[in-house]
Design a protein around this motif. Structure first.
Motif, short mmCIF file in Angstrom:
data_model
loop_
_atom_site.label_atom_id
_atom_site.label_comp_id
_atom_site.label_asym_id
_atom_site.label_seq_id
_atom_site.Cartn_x
_atom_site.Cartn_y
_atom_site.Cartn_z
N GLN A 288 0.84 -1.20 0.00
CA GLN A 288 0.00 0.00 0.00
C GLN A 288 0.88 1.25 0.00
O GLN A 288 0.69 2.15 -0.82
N ALA B 147 1.39 3.74 -3.24
CA ALA B 147 0.87 5.10 -3.02
C ALA B 147 1.94 6.14 -3.38
O ALA B 147 1.60 7.23 -3.86
N LEU C 6 1.69 7.34 -6.82
CA LEU C 6 0.50 8.14 -7.16
C LEU C 6 0.56 9.54 -6.57
O LEU C 6 -0.35 10.34 -6.77
N THR D 9 4.54 8.47 -13.04
CA THR D 9 4.23 7.05 -13.30
C THR D 9 3.67 6.88 -14.71
O THR D 9 2.71 7.56 -15.08
N ARG E 182 -0.37 2.93 -14.14
CA ARG E 182 -1.17 3.63 -13.11
C ARG E 182 -2.20 2.72 -12.46
O ARG E 182 -2.40 2.75 -11.25
N GLU E 183 -2.82 1.88 -13.28
CA GLU E 183 -3.84 0.98 -12.74
C GLU E 183 -3.24 0.02 -11.71
O GLU E 183 -3.85 -0.28 -10.67
N CYS F 280 -0.65 0.64 -9.83
CA CYS F 280 -0.37 1.41 -8.61
C CYS F 280 -1.67 1.70 -7.85
O CYS F 280 -1.70 1.65 -6.61
N GLN F 281 -2.75 1.96 -8.61
CA GLN F 281 -4.06 2.20 -7.99
C GLN F 281 -4.54 0.99 -7.21
O GLN F 281 -5.17 1.11 -6.16
N ARG F 282 -4.26 -0.17 -7.75
CA ARG F 282 -4.74 -1.42 -7.14
C ARG F 282 -4.34 -1.51 -5.67
O ARG F 282 -5.13 -1.90 -4.82
N ASN G 286 -4.62 2.69 -3.60
CA ASN G 286 -5.87 3.45 -3.43
C ASN G 286 -6.26 3.56 -1.95
O ASN G 286 -5.81 2.78 -1.11
N ASP G 287 -7.14 4.53 -1.66
CA ASP G 287 -7.52 4.82 -0.27
C ASP G 287 -8.26 3.65 0.38
O ASP G 287 -8.10 3.42 1.58
#
Ligand code: HMH
Length: 229
Positions: A152, A156, A159, A165, A170-171, A173-175, A178-179
């Motif tokens: 995490q 993060a 991002l 990035t 990006r997807e 990293c989002q995985r 994300n919050d």
């Protein structure tokens, strides 16, 4: 601080105390050069592909570990809500496995052909050692939190404002960055801290060692992904 003994107060927020104490290795795991290269857009895509294939193997080995922590929570926990946090972890692993299966072909990575590298084998063996019935729930949940929190925190970083990035990463990293995943990690951390407050000195030592082992394995895992060795 009513209702808490002096020892409980001293031990509260154990995780943050340990992270301060082991700052260097924690930073090594969460701001590894591979992560920093994703963030600044200079990442070697062959390293990303290597990571992708190896992490699929790791995530598959992580599922039975989480299942066993869930069973430990069901048997040993003083709070019925713990099990639901683990259940949501299982659900996100289900999504992750599906994601790896759809991501890999985009990069020409054949998941059925992946041979686990040494650092990955060692990390998976460590997970297995934590699955032993002798390992206390408190120790297992501390390791579980650390494993999720490293990803995490790392992703993060990619991002953050000003990060470069590459769009195609990006997807990924989002995985983990994300919050929602951050909140899940926080729930795990709260459980770990709550258990550590009540733990004996022996359990505290075992949990601190497990946390350190996770951080070392995470650094080795990033290093493995970055080099062909
Ligand atoms: C090596 N550590 C590694 N892979 C992962 N997918 C996670 C942690 C978090 O799920």
């Amino acid at each position: 601080m009513e209702g808490k003994t002096r020892e409980e107060v001293e031990k509260s927020g154990m995780i943050d105390t340990w992270l301060r104490k082991h700052r260097l290795i924690y930073t090594g795991a969460t701001r590894h050069p591979l992560i920093l290269s994703i963030r600044d857009g200079t990442v070697d895509l062959s390293a990303y592909k290597r990571w992708l294939g190896q992490d699929y193997i790791f995530v598959r080995a992580f599922v039975p570990f989480v299942a066993i922590v869930l069973i430990k929570a069901w048997k040993e926990s003083d709070d019925a809500a713990d099990m639901e946090v683990m259940l949501s972890g299982m659900a996100s692993l289900n999504d992750e496995i599906a994601w790896f299966k759809s991501e890999a072909p985009k990069w020409g990575v054949q998941l059925s052909d992946i041979v686990p590298q040494k650092a990955n084998q060692e990390y998976c063996r460590f997970l297995e050692s934590l699955m032993s019935p002798d390992v206390e729930y408190t120790v297992a949940i501390t390791a579980f939190w650390a494993i999720e929190a490293v990803y995490q925190t790392s992703f993060a970083v990619c991002l953050e404002d000003g990060s470069k990035t590459p769009a195609e990463l990006r997807e990924t990293c989002q995985r983990w960055g994300n919050d929602g995943f951050g909140q899940y990690c926080n729930s795990l951390k709260k459980i770990a801290n709550r258990r550590l407050e009540k733990a004996s000195d022996d359990v505290l030592t075992a949990a601190e060692v497990a946390l350190l082992r996770v951080l070392e394995h995470e650094v080795d895992f990033w290093n493995m992904s970055r080099s062909d060795a």
